[in-house]
Design a protein around this motif. Structure first.
Motif, short mmCIF file in Angstrom:
data_model
loop_
_atom_site.label_atom_id
_atom_site.label_comp_id
_atom_site.label_asym_id
_atom_site.label_seq_id
_atom_site.Cartn_x
_atom_site.Cartn_y
_atom_site.Cartn_z
N VAL A 85 0.85 -1.19 0.00
CA VAL A 85 0.00 0.00 0.00
C VAL A 85 0.88 1.24 0.00
O VAL A 85 1.90 1.28 0.70
CB VAL A 85 -0.94 0.02 1.22
CG1 VAL A 85 -1.82 1.27 1.21
CG2 VAL A 85 -1.80 -1.24 1.26
N ALA A 86 0.50 2.23 -0.77
CA ALA A 86 1.23 3.49 -0.83
C ALA A 86 0.24 4.64 -0.84
O ALA A 86 -0.95 4.46 -1.13
CB ALA A 86 2.14 3.54 -2.05
N ALA A 87 0.75 5.82 -0.52
CA ALA A 87 -0.07 7.04 -0.58
C ALA A 87 0.82 8.18 -1.04
O ALA A 87 2.04 8.16 -0.83
CB ALA A 87 -0.69 7.35 0.78
N ALA A 88 0.20 9.17 -1.67
CA ALA A 88 0.97 10.31 -2.18
C ALA A 88 0.11 11.56 -2.11
O ALA A 88 -1.13 11.49 -2.13
CB ALA A 88 1.43 10.05 -3.61
N VAL A 89 0.78 12.72 -2.03
CA VAL A 89 0.11 14.01 -2.02
C VAL A 89 0.87 14.93 -2.96
O VAL A 89 2.10 14.87 -3.05
CB VAL A 89 0.05 14.60 -0.59
CG1 VAL A 89 1.43 14.75 0.00
CG2 VAL A 89 -0.71 15.93 -0.57
N ASP A 90 0.12 15.76 -3.72
CA ASP A 90 0.81 16.67 -4.63
C ASP A 90 0.74 18.10 -4.10
O ASP A 90 0.17 18.37 -3.03
CB ASP A 90 0.24 16.56 -6.05
CG ASP A 90 -1.13 17.18 -6.20
OD1 ASP A 90 -1.72 17.66 -5.21
OD2 ASP A 90 -1.65 17.18 -7.34
N VAL A 91 1.31 19.01 -4.86
CA VAL A 91 1.46 20.39 -4.42
C VAL A 91 0.12 21.09 -4.25
O VAL A 91 0.02 22.09 -3.52
CB VAL A 91 2.36 21.16 -5.42
CG1 VAL A 91 1.66 21.33 -6.75
CG2 VAL A 91 2.81 22.49 -4.86
N HIS A 92 -0.94 20.58 -4.87
CA HIS A 92 -2.26 21.18 -4.76
C HIS A 92 -3.09 20.55 -3.64
O HIS A 92 -4.25 20.93 -3.46
CB HIS A 92 -3.02 21.05 -6.07
CG HIS A 92 -2.38 21.80 -7.20
ND1 HIS A 92 -2.36 23.17 -7.29
CD2 HIS A 92 -1.71 21.34 -8.29
CE1 HIS A 92 -1.72 23.55 -8.38
NE2 HIS A 92 -1.32 22.46 -9.01
N GLY A 93 -2.54 19.59 -2.93
CA GLY A 93 -3.27 18.97 -1.84
C GLY A 93 -4.09 17.76 -2.23
O GLY A 93 -4.90 17.28 -1.44
N ASN A 94 -3.93 17.24 -3.45
CA ASN A 94 -4.63 16.02 -3.85
C ASN A 94 -3.97 14.82 -3.19
O ASN A 94 -2.74 14.66 -3.26
CB ASN A 94 -4.60 15.86 -5.36
CG ASN A 94 -5.36 16.96 -6.08
OD1 ASN A 94 -6.57 17.02 -6.03
ND2 ASN A 94 -4.61 17.85 -6.73
N VAL A 95 -4.76 13.98 -2.54
CA VAL A 95 -4.25 12.82 -1.82
C VAL A 95 -4.80 11.55 -2.45
O VAL A 95 -6.01 11.43 -2.68
CB VAL A 95 -4.62 12.86 -0.33
CG1 VAL A 95 -4.09 11.64 0.40
CG2 VAL A 95 -4.09 14.14 0.32
N LEU A 96 -3.91 10.60 -2.72
CA LEU A 96 -4.28 9.37 -3.39
C LEU A 96 -3.68 8.18 -2.65
O LEU A 96 -2.52 8.22 -2.24
CB LEU A 96 -3.75 9.38 -4.83
CG LEU A 96 -3.93 8.12 -5.68
CD1 LEU A 96 -5.39 7.86 -5.95
CD2 LEU A 96 -3.16 8.27 -7.00
N THR A 97 -4.48 7.13 -2.46
CA THR A 97 -3.97 5.88 -1.90
C THR A 97 -3.92 4.83 -3.01
O THR A 97 -4.77 4.79 -3.90
CB THR A 97 -4.85 5.37 -0.75
OG1 THR A 97 -6.21 5.31 -1.18
CG2 THR A 97 -4.74 6.29 0.45
#
Length: 699
Positions: free
Chosen positions: A343-355
């Motif tokens: 499992v991984a998660a990431a966030v971008d500079v605009h605040g979008n969060v994805l698992t």
């Protein structure tokens, strides 16, 4: 006069009342000359009193003649003329009414067709618009993009663009678990919010990947999410308001029960289950670290990295890119991974969060493995419920519908290539299967595994093939001792080519069979048989393909760029396919013969991974395309593995790590998987995005 008698006395110039009985005596003296009268005695005997009756008509004309001053014959002729004219007028009116009725019916049919055509064109335009908008929004708003792709598919499931759009959307989201946070300003087409206070900036995963912590920029607030369901568990107290532009540094304890939150001023430890603060202490000067864009699993075998283009990639232990897992709209500022790397998660500079799930794929399920060693041979039963997996030294029997292995059977044989004798095969009805080992072919019941019989099978390849056809039936094609390509059928053998290098075999043993024999012109002769050995037909092929496949009934044969109906000779081109620029194709039928699967090599040196093309057999349209470098590259002339159709809408294939995966190859399944990820439109999206198009729920 219809009864009685009438007599006139010319002397007395009156009726002879001694004879006259039909008239009343009161008429005596009224007439000076004999009046005109006629007898109609037949009226009392049922004679039809109609002008169409000749007798009655003559009487009427006789009476009417003095009145009109026209002789009876002439009066009769005038009436006939008038009657005929009336008949003509009536007939013309009837014809006119019939013509008007036919014209109105034709106009109605035309109007209905025009309406249907207008609806069809409007639907087609909406499908194109939704599919195009889905692709355009893929980078900014993956959720809305997927919903628009679903809308296009629900409008017209048969539209080629709609089916391809659903697969593209599924492909883009194949590793996604949830889009937990999406930046609304970016979704609307802007450049994101200029003020980023409170936007997600940092992320952390619990060691088991079950809980995600998301930290807010500047405010330092933290929220917890359940990864599997996407449900927000709640916030960790009030936001302290003392973080920097990146947000707080987050870290779960080794057991996942606690999470530490480091801001500019403090380090706090929180209980995950109750969301209560356990401790708080001043932060050391270097305690708050910026988010990392690279994360490594505890065992070091899985590395997930985000880049400035928004790509989130999976790397192997040597930091070599394996696959792009997903893409966020902009620069990735934080990446985390669970201890096992799943499992991984990431966030971008605009605040979008994805698992994400790094190893799971919405397009497929893992049926078996991974298993080290050579890629196995896959032999499905005709009904798609069972699968024989031929590995070195063992044959495994799997229940595809139950996703489980139900038996293993040792063998001393190994699959040696397309033209070699088989190691295993199902019967055409799937109720029996045969395995070659130790010089004999043993046949077993598919349910109980009881041995039903055996037959010696050693030495000459044709004898081995005969042992299989004798035990389970079907067609087996091998190279005989003289080097000729020979088809072994239940009722005998057919030598189809003296040159092994000129032949291609269409299917694994046990079912229908097809063979293509090339000639010096570059084309060849295509022949197919049913599983009982009955010939289906022959057809001339102008350009020899690199691979062929035959349907279960032997009627259809798939080539690199067309499908041939062996009963009629009709050819259906596969439009938009790989063409001749590929190193080779491995083909298979799926969905009860209505779908053709084509696994192709993007490069001629077999190093560029593989693609899977999904074709509509009936119309030749490309339903979808899997660009999947995780599948084993195939050599069509030495096929031990490759994509094989099973059941009504699935296929099995082998990954490069040795795992056997079950792929969904029909659009309805793709749509269901996509619905499970993104769900239906919310009311505002439906109003703003569908533009008044009448459409029910997309999920």
């Amino acid at each position: 006069m219809t009864d009685g008698d009438v007599a006139w006395d010319g002397v007395s110039r009156d009726f002879d009342w001694a004879v006259t009985t039909a008239l009343p005596r009161q008429l005596s003296g009224w007439f000076v000359d004999e009046p005109l009268w006629v007898r109609l005695d037949g009226a009392r005997r049922g004679v039809q009193l109609s002008l169409r009756n000749a007798v009655f008509r003559a009487v009427v004309c006789k009476v009417a003649s003095p009145v009109h001053g026209v002789p009876p014959d002439e009066l009769d002729s005038v009436d006939i003329v008038r009657h005929r004219r009336a008949n003509r007028v009536r007939a013309a009116a009837v014809v006119a009414l019939v013509v008007l009725l036919v014209v109105s019916a034709l106009l109605g049919v035309f109007a209905v067709r025009q309406r249907d055509e207008a609806v069809r064109q409007a639907t087609a335009a909406s499908v194109r618009a939704f599919a195009a908008e889905a692709d355009a929004l893929a980078d900014r708003d993956p959720v809305l993009s997927a919903r628009l792709a679903l809308a296009a598919y629900r409008l017209d499931p048969a539209a080629e663009q709609a089916r391809q759009g659903v697969l593209r959307a599924l492909d883009r989201n194949r590793h996604h678990v949830r889009h937990l946070v999406q930046e609304p300003a970016l979704t609307a087409g802007g450049a994101g919010r200029k003020v980023d206070t409170g936007l997600p900036g940092t992320v952390a995963l619990s060691p088991d990947g079950a809980v995600l912590a998301v930290g807010a920029r500047w405010t330092g607030g933290v929220r917890l999410w359940e990864v599997a369901s996407g449900r927000e568990l709640g916030a960790l107290g009030e936001a302290p308001g003392n973080s920097d532009r990146l947000g707080p540094a987050l870290r779960f304890g080794d057991d996942g029960a606690t999470v530490s939150v480091s801001t500019a001023d403090t380090v706090e430890v929180w209980d995950v289950a109750t969301r209560t603060r356990l401790s708080s202490s001043p932060a050391p000067p270097s305690e708050q670290a910026p988010g990392s864009t690279t994360a490594t699993s505890r065992d070091g075998r899985s590395i997930v990295r985000g880049d400035d283009d928004g790509r989130i990639s999976l790397l192997d232990a040597g930091s070599t890119p394996v696959e792009v897992l997903a893409e966020l709209p902009d620069v990735v500022v934080g990446v985390v991974v669970s201890d096992d790397g799943a499992v991984a998660a990431a966030v971008d500079v605009h605040g979008n969060v994805l698992t994400l799930r790094t190893r799971a794929d919405l397009r497929s399920d893992v049926l078996a493995g991974p298993v080290a060693g050579d890629a196995p041979q896959l032999l499905p039963s005709p009904d798609g419920r069972r699968l024989l997996v031929v590995r070195t030294g063992v044959v495994e029997l799997w229940r595809v519908d139950e996703r489980g292995q139900v038996g293993t059977f040792p063998t001393t044989e190994a699959f040696a290539g397309t033209f070699s004798p088989p190691v295993a095969a199902f019967s055409p009805d799937g109720r029996r299967f045969a395995i070659r080992s130790g010089g004999e072919v043993v046949v077993r019941d598919s349910e109980s595994f009881h041995v039903l019989g055996s037959e010696p099978a050693s030495g000459d390849p044709v004898d081995v093939a005969k042992a299989f056809t004798g035990q389970v039936g079907g067609v087996v094609t091998v190279v005989d001792a003289a080097g000729a390509l020979t088809a072994v059928l239940p009722d005998g053998t057919r030598r189809v080519s003296e040159d092994i290098g000129a032949g291609l075999i269409g299917t694994p043993p046990g079912g229908a069979g097809a063979v293509l024999v090339a000639d010096q012109s570059g084309g060849g002769r295509l022949t197919s048989w049913t599983s009982s050995g009955a010939p289906v037909g022959e057809s001339r092929v102008e350009a020899a393909p690199t691979g062929i496949a035959v349907s279960d009934d032997g009627r259809f044969v798939a080539l690199d760029d067309e499908v041939v109906d062996m009963t009629t000779g009709q050819r259906t081109p596969l439009r938009g396919g790989a063409g001749s620029g590929v190193a080779g194709s491995v083909l298979s039928f799926a969905a009860r013969g209505d779908v053709v699967l084509q696994q192709v090599l993007p490069s001629r040196d077999y190093s560029g991974g593989t693609r899977l093309l999904v074709w509509d057999r009936r119309g030749g349209a490309l339903i979808g395309e899997f660009d999947d470098h995780s599948l084993v590259p195939v050599n069509p002339f030495e096929v031990a593995s490759g994509v094989v159709g099973v059941g009504p809408g699935s296929a099995v294939a082998v990954r490069q790590d040795g795992a056997i995966v079950l792929l969904g190859v029909e659009p309805d399944g793709w749509a269901r998987s996509l619905c499970g990820l993104v769900g239906d439109f919310d009311p505002d999206e439906r109003r703003d995005r569908l533009g008044g198009v009448e459409l029910g729920p997309v999920c």
